[in-house]
Design a protein around this motif. Structure first.
Motif, PDB file in Angstrom:
ATOM      1  N   LYS A 128       0.822  -1.221   0.000  1.00  0.00           N
ATOM      2  CA  LYS A 128       0.000   0.000   0.000  1.00  0.00           C
ATOM      3  C   LYS A 128       0.856   1.271   0.000  1.00  0.00           C
ATOM      4  O   LYS A 128       0.326   2.377   0.091  1.00  0.00           O
ATOM      5  CB  LYS A 128      -0.908   0.013   1.231  1.00  0.00           C
ATOM      6  CG  LYS A 128      -1.912  -1.138   1.307  1.00  0.00           C
ATOM      7  CD  LYS A 128      -3.077  -0.920   0.375  1.00  0.00           C
ATOM      8  CE  LYS A 128      -4.140  -2.001   0.552  1.00  0.00           C
ATOM      9  NZ  LYS A 128      -5.279  -1.806  -0.357  1.00  0.00           N
ATOM     10  N   GLU A 129       2.169   1.114  -0.095  1.00  0.00           N
ATOM     11  CA  GLU A 129       3.077   2.252   0.041  1.00  0.00           C
ATOM     12  C   GLU A 129       2.774   3.365  -0.963  1.00  0.00           C
ATOM     13  O   GLU A 129       2.700   4.548  -0.604  1.00  0.00           O
ATOM     14  CB  GLU A 129       4.534   1.775  -0.115  1.00  0.00           C
ATOM     15  CG  GLU A 129       5.553   2.881   0.086  1.00  0.00           C
ATOM     16  CD  GLU A 129       6.971   2.349   0.096  1.00  0.00           C
ATOM     17  OE1 GLU A 129       7.861   3.083  -0.375  1.00  0.00           O
ATOM     18  OE2 GLU A 129       7.180   1.207   0.560  1.00  0.00           O
TER      19      GLU A 129
ATOM     20  N   ALA B  46      -0.016   3.977  -2.540  1.00  0.00           N
ATOM     21  CA  ALA B  46      -1.315   4.592  -2.240  1.00  0.00           C
ATOM     22  C   ALA B  46      -1.198   5.558  -1.056  1.00  0.00           C
ATOM     23  O   ALA B  46      -1.787   6.653  -1.073  1.00  0.00           O
ATOM     24  CB  ALA B  46      -2.343   3.505  -1.937  1.00  0.00           C
ATOM     25  N   PHE B  47      -0.424   5.147  -0.034  1.00  0.00           N
ATOM     26  CA  PHE B  47      -0.222   6.025   1.121  1.00  0.00           C
ATOM     27  C   PHE B  47       0.501   7.309   0.712  1.00  0.00           C
ATOM     28  O   PHE B  47       0.126   8.417   1.133  1.00  0.00           O
ATOM     29  CB  PHE B  47       0.592   5.309   2.200  1.00  0.00           C
ATOM     30  CG  PHE B  47      -0.196   4.319   2.998  1.00  0.00           C
ATOM     31  CD1 PHE B  47      -1.520   4.551   3.318  1.00  0.00           C
ATOM     32  CD2 PHE B  47       0.383   3.139   3.441  1.00  0.00           C
ATOM     33  CE1 PHE B  47      -2.258   3.642   4.055  1.00  0.00           C
ATOM     34  CE2 PHE B  47      -0.334   2.223   4.167  1.00  0.00           C
ATOM     35  CZ  PHE B  47      -1.665   2.466   4.478  1.00  0.00           C
ATOM     36  N   LYS B  48       1.542   7.158  -0.088  1.00  0.00           N
ATOM     37  CA  LYS B  48       2.306   8.337  -0.524  1.00  0.00           C
ATOM     38  C   LYS B  48       1.431   9.294  -1.325  1.00  0.00           C
ATOM     39  O   LYS B  48       1.544  10.517  -1.197  1.00  0.00           O
ATOM     40  CB  LYS B  48       3.515   7.900  -1.361  1.00  0.00           C
ATOM     41  CG  LYS B  48       4.657   7.322  -0.538  1.00  0.00           C
ATOM     42  CD  LYS B  48       5.852   6.990  -1.431  1.00  0.00           C
ATOM     43  CE  LYS B  48       7.031   6.514  -0.606  1.00  0.00           C
ATOM     44  NZ  LYS B  48       8.211   6.204  -1.456  1.00  0.00           N
ATOM     45  N   LYS B  49       0.569   8.730  -2.140  1.00  0.00           N
ATOM     46  CA  LYS B  49      -0.319   9.569  -2.946  1.00  0.00           C
ATOM     47  C   LYS B  49      -1.355  10.265  -2.070  1.00  0.00           C
ATOM     48  O   LYS B  49      -1.648  11.457  -2.244  1.00  0.00           O
ATOM     49  CB  LYS B  49      -0.999   8.713  -4.008  1.00  0.00           C
ATOM     50  CG  LYS B  49      -1.869   9.499  -4.971  1.00  0.00           C
ATOM     51  CD  LYS B  49      -2.444   8.580  -6.042  1.00  0.00           C
ATOM     52  CE  LYS B  49      -3.319   9.373  -7.009  1.00  0.00           C
ATOM     53  NZ  LYS B  49      -3.903   8.478  -8.067  1.00  0.00           N
TER      54      LYS B  49
ATOM     55  N   LEU C 222       7.579   4.872   6.722  1.00  0.00           N
ATOM     56  CA  LEU C 222       7.393   5.260   5.325  1.00  0.00           C
ATOM     57  C   LEU C 222       7.635   6.759   5.187  1.00  0.00           C
ATOM     58  O   LEU C 222       7.077   7.566   5.948  1.00  0.00           O
ATOM     59  CB  LEU C 222       5.974   4.904   4.877  1.00  0.00           C
ATOM     60  CG  LEU C 222       5.515   5.389   3.499  1.00  0.00           C
ATOM     61  CD1 LEU C 222       6.359   4.766   2.397  1.00  0.00           C
ATOM     62  CD2 LEU C 222       4.040   5.057   3.293  1.00  0.00           C
ATOM     63  N   GLN C 223       8.448   7.123   4.205  1.00  0.00           N
ATOM     64  CA  GLN C 223       8.711   8.544   3.950  1.00  0.00           C
ATOM     65  C   GLN C 223       7.683   9.068   2.959  1.00  0.00           C
ATOM     66  O   GLN C 223       7.533   8.556   1.862  1.00  0.00           O
ATOM     67  CB  GLN C 223      10.123   8.749   3.396  1.00  0.00           C
ATOM     68  CG  GLN C 223      10.477  10.224   3.204  1.00  0.00           C
ATOM     69  CD  GLN C 223      11.933  10.422   2.797  1.00  0.00           C
ATOM     70  OE1 GLN C 223      12.649   9.462   2.562  1.00  0.00           O
ATOM     71  NE2 GLN C 223      12.358  11.678   2.745  1.00  0.00           N
TER      72      GLN C 223
END
Length: 315
Positions: A55-56, A58-61, A136-137
């Motif tokens: 999901k990285e 999606a999270f960043k977006k 997560l960055q």
């Protein structure tokens, strides 16, 4: 050994072979069963970790502009926690400070900047227990930490005490520490390198094994019982064949005379005399020989013994 003792001996021998085969099959099935539990539990554990990694993007977006979360962003983060059963909370780190957690607003400086990835921390400031999280960055100044719920090794804990080896620290269910060699506050790990093991409670494992594999076990036992019965009969049959081929059953000639008392022939009688000189009654072996269709073999043996003797020369 004679016909009286061959039956219990054949049954005993076939039973020992059957139990030996059964033991080998059950041992293989049992340890394969335990290994299957380990594989299943590891897949479950990895899936819970990988779901965040997947999901990285999606999270960043979704949170690309996140700094100190406003109300709507706080609500969005809370929904992420509610949506994923393996997540306990999410913390936000902005400009080197812990500025928010779904547990509540925080404002403290973090220990040090960490690279994105999976971490295990030996002691949480809140629970005093080890915690596992994914960092997560999101942008140049903002990170989020996704904290996982304590380990629940439900599958393998049914058959013993399961634990996961993260390399420097080993944790059991509810993040109970089995071994801790971590010297730093946060220890990064790769999910692909973690190993899952178990101290098997064999009594509990066998109970679960019997329930899971009852159909297979019943089928195997029935097949082996039939095989033992057939093997027992085969041993008995081969024993009788051996006795016949090695001329242990001897021919005795009973004269046939005419009205004038002259010998006009003889009836061949089969007599089984053991190595100890014991006479085996004909009713103990003749019916079996007839039943197993060994009469031609016995006839040939008796005739061969007569032919090779001096009896015919004296007629």
């Amino acid at each position: 050994m004679n016909i009286k003792s061959i039956k219990p001996i054949s049954i005993t021998l076939s039973s020992l072979i059957g139990f030996g085969v059964l033991g080998v099959i059950f041992t293989f099935m049992y340890y394969n069963f335990i290994n299957t539990f380990l594989i299943e539990e590891r897949q479950i554990s990895l899936e819970e970790l990988r779901v965040i990694e997947e999901k990285e993007i999606a999270f960043k977006k979704q949170f690309s502009t996140l700094a100190i979360p406003n109300k709507s962003q706080q609500t969005a983060l809370t929904k992420v926690v509610a949506k994923h059963k393996s997540i306990s909370s999410i913390g936000v780190i902005h400009d080197g400070y812990f500025v928010y957690s779904t547990y509540g607003i925080r404002d403290r400086k973090v220990e040090k900047a960490l690279e994105p990835g999976f971490y295990v921390k030996p002691k949480s400031a809140l629970t005093k227990k080890p915690i596992i999280y994914y960092q997560l960055q999101l942008n140049d100044k903002t990170y989020i930490r996704i904290y996982f719920k304590p380990l629940t090794l439900d599958v393998i804990d049914r058959i013993g005490d399961g634990y996961i080896d993260f390399g420097s620290i080993i944790l059991a269910t509810d993040n109970k520490v089995i071994k801790n060699n971590i010297r730093c506050i946060n220890n990064q790990f790769n999910p692909e390198t973690i190993t899952l093991n178990i101290d098997v409670n064999h009594l509990a494992a066998i109970k679960v094994f019997m329930i899971y594999k009852s159909g297979y076990i019943i089928t195997i036992v029935i097949i082996l019982l039939i095989s033992c019965y057939l093997l027992s009969n085969k041993i008995k049959q081969e024993f009788i064949k051996y006795q016949i081929r090695h001329h242990r059953i001897k021919p005795y000639l009973q004269p046939i005379v005419d009205r004038d008392g002259h010998i006009i022939g003889a009836e061949i009688l089969a007599r089984w005399i053991t190595n100890k000189g014991e006479l085996v009654a004909p009713y103990l072996f003749i019916p079996y020989i007839e039943q197993e269709k060994l009469t031609p073999l016995l006839t040939c043996s008796l005739l061969a013994q007569i032919h090779n003797s001096n009896v015919l020369n004296n007629i």
